[in-house]
Design a protein around this motif. Structure first.
Motif, short mmCIF file in Angstrom:
data_model
loop_
_atom_site.label_atom_id
_atom_site.label_comp_id
_atom_site.label_asym_id
_atom_site.label_seq_id
_atom_site.Cartn_x
_atom_site.Cartn_y
_atom_site.Cartn_z
N VAL A 173 3.63 -1.70 4.00
CA VAL A 173 3.49 -0.25 3.97
C VAL A 173 4.80 0.34 3.46
O VAL A 173 5.88 -0.04 3.94
N LEU A 174 4.71 1.24 2.52
CA LEU A 174 5.90 1.79 1.88
C LEU A 174 5.64 3.25 1.54
O LEU A 174 4.55 3.60 1.07
N ASP A 175 6.61 4.13 1.79
CA ASP A 175 6.48 5.51 1.36
C ASP A 175 6.72 5.60 -0.15
O ASP A 175 7.49 4.81 -0.71
N ALA A 176 6.09 6.57 -0.79
CA ALA A 176 6.18 6.70 -2.25
C ALA A 176 7.29 7.63 -2.70
O ALA A 176 7.44 7.86 -3.90
N ASP A 177 8.07 8.16 -1.77
CA ASP A 177 9.10 9.13 -2.16
C ASP A 177 10.41 8.48 -2.59
O ASP A 177 11.36 9.16 -2.98
N GLY A 178 10.48 7.15 -2.51
CA GLY A 178 11.67 6.44 -2.96
C GLY A 178 12.76 6.29 -1.91
O GLY A 178 13.79 5.67 -2.17
N GLN A 179 12.55 6.82 -0.71
CA GLN A 179 13.59 6.72 0.31
C GLN A 179 13.62 5.34 0.96
O GLN A 179 14.67 4.91 1.44
N ASN A 180 12.49 4.65 1.00
CA ASN A 180 12.48 3.25 1.43
C ASN A 180 12.90 2.38 0.25
O ASN A 180 12.53 2.63 -0.89
N ASP A 181 13.69 1.35 0.52
CA ASP A 181 14.19 0.47 -0.52
C ASP A 181 13.34 -0.80 -0.58
O ASP A 181 13.35 -1.60 0.36
N PRO A 182 12.59 -1.02 -1.66
CA PRO A 182 11.77 -2.24 -1.76
C PRO A 182 12.58 -3.53 -1.65
O PRO A 182 12.03 -4.58 -1.30
N ALA A 183 13.88 -3.46 -1.92
CA ALA A 183 14.71 -4.66 -1.81
C ALA A 183 14.77 -5.18 -0.38
O ALA A 183 15.16 -6.34 -0.15
N ASP A 184 14.37 -4.37 0.61
CA ASP A 184 14.35 -4.80 2.00
C ASP A 184 13.10 -5.59 2.36
O ASP A 184 13.04 -6.19 3.44
N ILE A 185 12.10 -5.60 1.49
CA ILE A 185 10.84 -6.28 1.81
C ILE A 185 11.04 -7.76 2.11
O ILE A 185 10.50 -8.27 3.11
N PRO A 186 11.81 -8.51 1.31
CA PRO A 186 12.00 -9.94 1.63
C PRO A 186 12.61 -10.17 3.01
O PRO A 186 12.28 -11.15 3.69
N SER A 187 13.50 -9.28 3.44
CA SER A 187 14.11 -9.43 4.77
C SER A 187 13.05 -9.27 5.86
O SER A 187 13.03 -10.03 6.84
N LEU A 188 12.16 -8.28 5.70
CA LEU A 188 11.09 -8.10 6.67
C LEU A 188 10.14 -9.29 6.65
O LEU A 188 9.63 -9.72 7.69
N LYS A 189 9.91 -9.85 5.45
CA LYS A 189 9.02 -11.01 5.34
C LYS A 189 9.61 -12.21 6.08
O LYS A 189 8.88 -12.98 6.73
N GLN A 190 10.92 -12.42 5.99
CA GLN A 190 11.54 -13.52 6.72
C GLN A 190 11.31 -13.40 8.21
O GLN A 190 11.05 -14.40 8.90
N THR A 191 11.40 -12.18 8.71
CA THR A 191 11.14 -11.96 10.14
C THR A 191 9.67 -12.16 10.45
O THR A 191 9.31 -12.76 11.48
N ALA A 192 8.79 -11.69 9.56
CA ALA A 192 7.34 -11.84 9.77
C ALA A 192 6.95 -13.31 9.84
O ALA A 192 6.06 -13.70 10.62
N ILE A 243 0.85 -1.19 0.00
CA ILE A 243 0.00 0.00 0.00
C ILE A 243 0.89 1.25 0.00
O ILE A 243 1.80 1.37 0.80
N LEU A 244 0.59 2.13 -0.95
CA LEU A 244 1.41 3.32 -1.17
C LEU A 244 0.56 4.57 -1.09
O LEU A 244 -0.35 4.76 -1.89
N PRO A 245 0.84 5.47 -0.14
CA PRO A 245 0.21 6.79 -0.15
C PRO A 245 1.09 7.74 -0.97
O PRO A 245 2.30 7.81 -0.75
N ALA A 246 0.54 8.43 -1.93
CA ALA A 246 1.36 9.27 -2.79
C ALA A 246 0.69 10.62 -3.03
O ALA A 246 -0.51 10.67 -3.35
N LYS A 247 1.45 11.67 -2.88
CA LYS A 247 0.98 13.01 -3.22
C LYS A 247 2.09 13.73 -3.97
O LYS A 247 3.17 13.97 -3.42
N ASP A 248 1.82 14.05 -5.23
CA ASP A 248 2.78 14.75 -6.08
C ASP A 248 4.13 14.03 -6.14
O ASP A 248 5.18 14.62 -5.89
N GLU A 249 4.09 12.75 -6.46
CA GLU A 249 5.31 11.93 -6.56
C GLU A 249 5.48 11.40 -7.99
O GLU A 249 6.01 10.30 -8.20
#
Length: 244
Positions: A90-109, A7-13
């Motif tokens: 949950v991910l910010d739409a400004d590009g500062q979060n790296d989607p490549a980290d999602i699998p690491s969070l999933k392993q912990t989840a 889920i991405l909240p985006a305003k003027d991105e």
């Protein structure tokens, strides 16, 4: 079944969203996923650029447009209501979060045993300005002292939690900043995972000292009240009459 709903909240991105969506597609190539992007009253081509990028992605991309800007928490709540995945990313739409980290969070989840839980990123080597880092450090220390959420970086936009958990959180303006404390209020488990952090390449931040300062203090007091007034019953047994 859909495993992830990003889920991405985006305003003027508009200048960031296409690249970010392609990075999400790459990070989740081995998963069944969807993206729910809520365009929160943008005045640029955020929605159009997202739909163009979606044409080459494996997962389905849904774009929901708010007629007027309602804020990040409302955009996220709208997205969560339309999500179909078992887990919400949950991910910010400004590009500062790296989607490549999602699998690491999933392993912990996958190791979490609680019905309700939240895995949140802890940004390493932050690329924000010194002033912004100072504000965040002060806010995090004060929040931890008051709410005792044991989360070193609640401002990190990257999180994974079950959809049923997210939809049971109390909704209010700016609630996205307090997800760990609100999950713990439900008796859930919260853990942090080190993640990458990147500089914003395009666009401008939607936050300043005012909406991070006094408004944040009022929000903390509200969350403290919610925690104080909550009650978590322990079910001794469930007995049902004979079914016919």
């Amino acid at each position: 079944m859909i495993e992830f709903s990003v889920i991405l909240p985006a305003k003027d991105e508009a200048d960031n969203i296409g690249v970010l969506l392609k990075e999400i597609d790459s990070a989740l190539a081995a998963s069944r996923y969807e993206v729910i992007l809520v365009d929160d009253g943008s005045s640029d081509a955020t929605a159009e650029r997202a739909l163009i990028a979606a044409k080459t992605m494996q997962g389905q991309v849904s774009v929901i447009q708010h007629a007027l800007s309602c804020g990040q928490s409302t955009a996220l709540y709208t997205a969560a209501q339309h999500a179909r995945g078992e887990l919400i990313v949950v991910l910010d739409a400004d590009g500062q979060n790296d989607p490549a980290d999602i699998p690491s969070l999933k392993q912990t989840a996958d190791k979490m045993k609680s019905h309700h839980f939240c895995v949140i990123g802890h940004r390493q080597e932050r690329k924000d300005t010194a002033w912004k880092r100072f504000q965040s450090r002060v806010a995090n220390r004060f929040r931890q002292a008051v709410l005792k959420d044991n989360t070193p970086d609640t401002g990190c936009g990257l999180k994974i939690l079950p959809r049923h958990t997210y939809l049971q959180l109390p909704y209010f303006h700016h609630m996205h900043r307090f997800v760990p404390a609100l999950v713990k209020r439900m008796g859930g488990e919260v853990t942090s995972v080190p993640v990458n952090h990147r500089a914003r390449l395009q666009g401008v931040s939607k936050y300043n000292a005012w909406n991070r300062g006094l408004a944040g203090l009022l929000d903390i007091m509200g969350v403290l009240w919610l925690i104080y007034r909550s009650r978590k019953p322990q079910i001794k047994a469930i007995k049902r009459s004979q079914e016919f």
